[in-house]
Each structure stands twice: as C-alpha cells, then as structure tokens.
Scaffold this active site. Structure first.
Site, PDB file in Angstrom:
ATOM      1  N   LYS A 151       0.857  -1.195   0.000  1.00 20.05           N
ATOM      2  CA  LYS A 151       0.000   0.000   0.000  1.00 20.05           C
ATOM      3  C   LYS A 151       0.886   1.234   0.000  1.00 20.05           C
ATOM      4  O   LYS A 151       1.720   1.438   0.879  1.00 20.05           O
ATOM      5  CB  LYS A 151      -0.938   0.047   1.205  1.00 20.05           C
ATOM      6  CG  LYS A 151      -2.005   1.113   0.960  1.00 20.05           C
ATOM      7  CD  LYS A 151      -2.651   1.672   2.197  1.00 20.05           C
ATOM      8  CE  LYS A 151      -1.885   2.730   2.931  1.00 20.05           C
ATOM      9  NZ  LYS A 151      -1.764   4.044   2.234  1.00 20.05           N
ATOM     10  N   GLU A 169       9.867   0.924  10.647  1.00 15.04           N
ATOM     11  CA  GLU A 169      10.904   1.958  10.520  1.00 15.04           C
ATOM     12  C   GLU A 169      10.187   3.282  10.739  1.00 15.04           C
ATOM     13  O   GLU A 169       9.351   3.675   9.934  1.00 15.04           O
ATOM     14  CB  GLU A 169      11.561   1.845   9.145  1.00 15.04           C
ATOM     15  CG  GLU A 169      12.901   2.526   9.084  1.00 15.04           C
ATOM     16  CD  GLU A 169      12.809   3.893   8.464  1.00 15.04           C
ATOM     17  OE1 GLU A 169      12.770   4.875   9.245  1.00 15.04           O
ATOM     18  OE2 GLU A 169      12.761   3.983   7.233  1.00 15.04           O
ATOM     19  N   CYS A 190      13.268  10.746   7.860  1.00 13.71           N
ATOM     20  CA  CYS A 190      13.111  10.265   9.224  1.00 13.71           C
ATOM     21  C   CYS A 190      14.430  10.370   9.988  1.00 13.71           C
ATOM     22  O   CYS A 190      14.436  10.503  11.211  1.00 13.71           O
ATOM     23  CB  CYS A 190      12.592   8.833   9.227  1.00 13.71           C
ATOM     24  SG  CYS A 190      13.471   7.796   8.056  1.00 13.71           S
ATOM     25  N   GLU A 222       9.714  15.566  15.986  1.00 12.72           N
ATOM     26  CA  GLU A 222      10.160  15.426  14.605  1.00 12.72           C
ATOM     27  C   GLU A 222       9.417  16.486  13.778  1.00 12.72           C
ATOM     28  O   GLU A 222       8.191  16.423  13.641  1.00 12.72           O
ATOM     29  CB  GLU A 222       9.802  14.021  14.112  1.00 12.72           C
ATOM     30  CG  GLU A 222      10.408  13.678  12.792  1.00 12.72           C
ATOM     31  CD  GLU A 222      10.110  12.242  12.375  1.00 12.72           C
ATOM     32  OE1 GLU A 222       9.004  11.740  12.666  1.00 12.72           O
ATOM     33  OE2 GLU A 222      10.985  11.634  11.744  1.00 12.72           O
TER      34      GLU A 222
HETATM   35  P1  ADP Z   1       2.740  10.747   7.907  1.00  8.59           P
HETATM   36  O1  ADP Z   1       2.136  11.260   9.164  1.00  8.59           O
HETATM   37  O2  ADP Z   1       4.108  11.213   7.684  1.00  8.59           O
HETATM   38  O3  ADP Z   1       1.865  10.852   6.687  1.00  8.59           O
HETATM   39  P2  ADP Z   1       1.968   8.060   8.485  1.00  8.59           P
HETATM   40  O4  ADP Z   1       2.664   7.186   9.442  1.00  8.59           O
HETATM   41  O5  ADP Z   1       0.616   8.544   8.852  1.00  8.59           O
HETATM   42  O6  ADP Z   1       2.970   9.213   8.157  1.00  8.59           O
HETATM   43  O7  ADP Z   1       1.833   7.329   7.055  1.00  8.59           O
HETATM   44  C1  ADP Z   1       2.724   6.369   6.581  1.00  8.59           C
HETATM   45  C2  ADP Z   1       1.926   5.298   5.890  1.00  8.59           C
HETATM   46  O8  ADP Z   1       1.049   4.718   6.841  1.00  8.59           O
HETATM   47  C3  ADP Z   1       1.040   5.787   4.740  1.00  8.59           C
HETATM   48  O9  ADP Z   1       1.020   4.815   3.721  1.00  8.59           O
HETATM   49  C4  ADP Z   1      -0.323   5.887   5.399  1.00  8.59           C
HETATM   50  O10 ADP Z   1      -1.406   5.764   4.494  1.00  8.59           O
HETATM   51  C5  ADP Z   1      -0.271   4.702   6.338  1.00  8.59           C
HETATM   52  N1  ADP Z   1      -1.211   4.795   7.469  1.00  8.59           N
HETATM   53  C6  ADP Z   1      -1.660   5.904   8.089  1.00  8.59           C
HETATM   54  N2  ADP Z   1      -2.544   5.581   9.063  1.00  8.59           N
HETATM   55  C7  ADP Z   1      -2.664   4.226   9.057  1.00  8.59           C
HETATM   56  C8  ADP Z   1      -3.433   3.282   9.808  1.00  8.59           C
HETATM   57  N3  ADP Z   1      -4.269   3.667  10.767  1.00  8.59           N
HETATM   58  N4  ADP Z   1      -3.287   1.973   9.518  1.00  8.59           N
HETATM   59  C9  ADP Z   1      -2.431   1.561   8.559  1.00  8.59           C
HETATM   60  N5  ADP Z   1      -1.707   2.396   7.807  1.00  8.59           N
HETATM   61  C10 ADP Z   1      -1.799   3.724   8.045  1.00  8.59           C
END
Ligand code: ADP
Length: 536
Positions: A227, A303, A337, A434
């Site tokens: 994804k 990560e 990161c 961060e």
């Molecule tokens: P950022 O805040 O930098 O956008 P995230 O950790 O929210 O970083 O996003 C990193 C990845 O995790 C993206 O692919 C996002 O769609 C996915 N993501 C965000 N929320 C969820 C969730 N609740 N469950 C699974 N994947 C998620």
C-alpha cells in the site's frame, strides 16, 4: 572547494553524492543581515513535467483494475496545490482481493517454486528496466512529491536499480545450516519464504521505500501486497508495471492505493497476511503493531520517526561541518526520518558555526523542483506545510533565536523558507519533536560526555552524525550514541548493503543489507534419525 572535499568522503552514497554536486561552493560568507534566499522559478509558470501519467488503478493479479467501490481520490502537485490525477481509492475489499491474489501466487506458484536463479534474473531484468525508464520515474516522483528532479533522476532512481541488483545477488545465496545436534540425529534448517507480505510505505521517498520493502521480500520468494502513501501513489504503480514487463508472474506483487485508516488498516489487520513491514510515523507504527497483534499476530518490522543529533566537535573544520550539517537537515526538504535535526555544536566554534549556517541557508536555492540547480522544492502537501509552520511558531514562542527564514516561500504551493534557529534548548518542542521540514535547530555543548547524554535523551534512536578529526572522540561518540546508524564525517549514506533501522521508538528490525532477509524468512528445523530408531 569544501563541498568538493566533502563529496569525496561521501562518495559511496549515490544519494549524497549528486546532492553535494549541486550544493556548490560554501566557502564564501553570505551577506548575513539581509534575508535573501536564492530563488528559482517557484512563482513563474510551473515547468511542465516531462512525463505522462499512465497508471492510476490498483495493480492486482497482474492487471490494472478500478477500486471495488469505484471511488477515486486526488493526488496533488505540491508546487501549486492543484490536482495531478485521480487514483483508485482502495478499501478493505480491494485489500481482500489483492491478498487473495498474493496468497494464490504463493500457494500455487510459480514464484516460490521457481529456482532462485530464475527469480534473481527477473529482479535483474527489472533493474535494467528501471535504468531504461529513469527519467519517467524521476519525473513522476518529482511531480507527486516535490523533490528536486536532479535528486530523483541522478540519485534516487539509480539507487532503486542498485537495490534490486543487490537483492538479485542474494536470491540464490539464501540457504540453511546443518546443525550439530546431540544424539543420533541429522538436523538441518530450511530458510523458507514467510508467505504473503503486507507492506505500507510513506511519501518522502516513495521509490526508495518501494525498493527497501519489495527487494528483500521477492529475493526470499514471498508474494506482496503493497500500500502506497496517499500523497504519492504514482511511482510504485509505474515500477510494478515494469516488474511485470520483466517477467514477474501475476499476483506476486500487488499495489493498492488508498488512505491509511482504511486500506492500510485493512492490510495490517488481515488474517491472511503473514508478515507486515511498515515505514511511517511512530504514532501510526503503534497502531499497525496493535492491528497486527489483534488479528493473526503477524510479525511486524517498523521503521519510524527520529530526532537525530548531528554533533560538531571543537576540532572540526567549520566550513565542512556547516555544509554537512546543512545537508543532513535540509536534504529532501527536511522530510527524512533520519534528518540531523538537532545540530549540537561545541561552544568553542558555536558563534562562527551559526553565522556560516545562516549564510548557507540563505544561499539555498528554493524553487520549481524541475528547474536545474534547485536544491529545495515544496513540502509534500498542505498538512505537512502547516505542521512545519506550526513548529516554527513554537520555536519563536519558546524564544529560540530565529537566524533566518521562518515563513512560507512565495505565495503558491507548499514552499517554506530554509529556517535556522540558534540558542535552542533541549526542552523546547523544536528540539524534541520530529518537524519533518527545512528547520535547523542549533544547540550548544561543552564536552563529549555531556553531548552523549543529551543526544540520547530522546524517545527516538534512528541515526546520528558525528563530525570530528579526533579518532578518540569519534570512538567515544559512535559507541555512546544509541542509534541504529552513526555516520562519522558523512551523512545519509544509503548503500543497499548498509542496514537501516532504529533503537527505541524509532522502530523494530532492520531494512537493507543482509539483515533485512531474516524478516522475510521462516526457519524450519528438520530433524532426521541417522539410523532407523527402535520404534519404526
Ligand atoms: P505521515 O504522518 O508522515 O503521513 P503516516 O505514518 O501517517 O505518516 O503514514 C505512513 C503510511 O502509513 C502511509 O502509507 C499511510 O497511508 C499509512 N497509514 C496511516 N494511518 C494508518 C493506519 N491507521 N493503519 C495503517 N496504515 C496507516
């Protein structure tokens, strides 16, 4: 001059190398009091990206398909905030379909049953296709993400093919052991693929994250549902299409676009996914770990975030240290990161360092990332843009000294002025959180023991940078710092063979190198009597 010398000790890093080529000479002093950033074309007509968008549907079982719901979501050009394309919006049903395709490809083959040599040849063919389509991949990455095109084309896409060649080399060298067990038994271990790997990637390095996840998983013989991040869905679809051109069987690599709480959560909690790999924020990392635990207890590698120290010792050549500290923080618009986001500077060289860091930031070339020579493009989206500006306000409120920047750059898109704060204290929010943006925080220190303690006083432990000519100091720091990577007199060196991952709340497990393979393998112990036992 200084930049050229720095590039020689960074020469193993293709990411770092071409960046530094574009940094230019840093030995001249900036004007100091005038707030003048080098500008490019941010506010003229944006340059038309030299690429067409061909793929916006999910890639499931070797075919491009619409979302089961028929829904799409927009992806934006961060230079202008305008919509680039509408992309299939994945949901639980799309994840179910993709997992079913990956399961079938794993259980029925031919992928895991193929010879490892043949798998390796497909990875190599893919790497060749990446090189052939370098410019299209780089243009799509820049368009969707906002990173400088030169960085994408000269460093990141070449690193993508390099990574797949590295893992192609591993595919036919993965084997178990013969174990000297007690008793009359022959014991061997089989290293088997784990099954269907779920992979969730972020938006800051979409293609490199694709490589870190997909490379080792395929080398070990797994199948994948990946994804992408909702901000940057385009390049993984293009890359996955190239993989099928390279001969990858249908169902082995499935790519679903969509949002985190819907598509991402469905993948993390899926009962038929055998392993989950995630890169993103620490908060989301906790959520996916919980989803994995509450579903089928799939193993998870994470990560996550960081607040990496970059430590400039008193013996450092200041011009070189300024240039490297600037690169460590501002690279990729500060959206790394592992960004060196706490610049600790020894008190003896502190004042000079600040003056020169400010001058360097004022010389940073901000503008349309498609324009040659531009070092900094826009932040990825309005959410990140607003978050970074909020942290800048917090820095001002907490009485850190704003040396330069502090505002948006121009009036269109998500550009932010390169910003430098001095007199930053450990308890300020800008020194703890961060920020993920072009905001450098400079802190003063007196001695090595003190800086080790302060550098480690964080919930993160992803990376650290050390700048010194003194071997004793380097050794004390590299051993004292609690971080998954310590770069000494270099930064952001990301070769395929170097493991990457975090201590503490920066993650679980390691990606890249030999270390990544373990998380995509099951170890099976096979025990056979050496002669027929009495009970037979
Ligand atoms: P950022 O805040 O930098 O956008 P995230 O950790 O929210 O970083 O996003 C990193 C990845 O995790 C993206 O692919 C996002 O769609 C996915 N993501 C965000 N929320 C969820 C969730 N609740 N469950 C699974 N994947 C998620």
């Amino acid at each position: 001059m200084a930049a050229r010398r720095i590039s020689s000790f960074l020469s193993r890093s293709s990411v770092s190398l071409s960046l530094l080529r574009s940094l230019g000479n840093n030995s001249s002093r900036g004007s100091g009091c005038i707030q003048r950033f080098s500008t490019a074309t941010a506010f003229e007509q944006p340059i038309t990206p030299p690429v067409q968008i061909s793929y916006t549907q999910h890639l499931i079982d070797g075919k491009f398909v619409d979302a089961a719901s028929g829904k799409t979501f927009p992806t934006y050009d961060p230079r202008t905030g305008e919509v680039i394309a509408h992309v299939a919006e994945g949901d639980a049903e799309d994840i179910n379909r993709a997992v079913a395709a990956a399961r079938k490809a794993f259980d029925e083959g031919p992928w895991p049953k193929m010879t490892a040599y043949e798998r390796s040849r497909i990875l190599l063919r893919f790497a060749d296709l990446v090189d052939k389509h370098n410019d299209e991949l780089a243009a799509l990455e820049t368009w969707d993400n906002g990173k400088p095109y030169e960085q994408a084309a000269k460093s990141e896409v070449p690193l993508l093919s390099r990574l797949f060649r590295y893992y192609a080399g591993w595919a036919d060298k993965i084997h178990g052991l013969t174990v000297p067990a007690d008793g009359n038994y022959h014991v061997q271990t089989l290293h088997e693929p784990i099954g269907v790997a779920g992979q969730i990637i972020p938006w800051n390095f979409p293609l490199i994250m694709f490589a870190w996840k997909v490379g080792p998983a395929l080398a070990c013989g797994n199948t994948i549902v990946l994804k992408t991040a909702e901000q940057t869905p385009l390049t993984a679809l293009y890359a996955a299409k190239l993989f099928h051109e390279a001969g990858l069987p249908p169902g082995v690599l499935n790519v679903v676009s969509g949002y985190g709480p819907t598509a991402g959560a469905a993948l993390a909690s899926h009962m038929d996914v055998d392993k989950l790999a995630f890169t993103g924020s620490t908060d989301t990392g906790k959520i996916v770990l919980e989803l994995a635990a509450k579903s089928n207890l799939k193993p998870v590698t994470l990560e996550l975030g960081g607040k990496s120290p970059f430590i400039v010792c008193e013996d450092a050549d200041i011009d070189k240290a300024v240039e490297l500290a600037h690169f460590a923080l501002f690279f990729n618009q500060g959206q790394c990161c592992c960004a060196g986001s706490r610049t600790f500077v020894h008190e003896c060289v502190y004042e000079e360092f600040i003056e020169k860091s400010k001058a360097r930031a004022l010389r940073r070339v901000v503008g349309d990332p498609f324009k040659e020579g531009v070092e900094q493009g826009p932040q990825v989206d309005s959410e990140q843009f607003n978050k970074v500006l909020k942290y800048i306000r917090s820095g001002l409120e907490s009485k850190a000294t704003l040396e330069c920047g502090g505002e948006r750059f121009g009036s269109k898109g998500y550009f932010i002025q390169p910003t430098v704060f001095s007199n930053v204290q450990d308890d300020m929010l800008i020194a703890k959180d961060e920020i993920f943006g072009p905001v450098q925080s400079i802190l003063k220190f007196k001695d090595v023991d003190e800086v080790i303690k302060r550098a480690n006083a964080t919930r993160y432990g992803l990376a650290a940078g050390v700048f010194t000519n003194n071997l004793n100091t380097a050794n004390r720091l590299m051993r004292g710092l609690k971080a998954g990577t310590v770069w000494v007199n270099c930064f952001d060196v990301f070769d395929a063979a170097i493991p990457f991952g975090g201590y503490k709340m920066s993650g679980i497990g390691r990606e890249k190198g030999i270390y990544s393979l373990n998380s995509y393998l099951q170890v099976k112990a096979v025990v056979t009597p050496l002669k027929n036992p009495a009970w037979l």
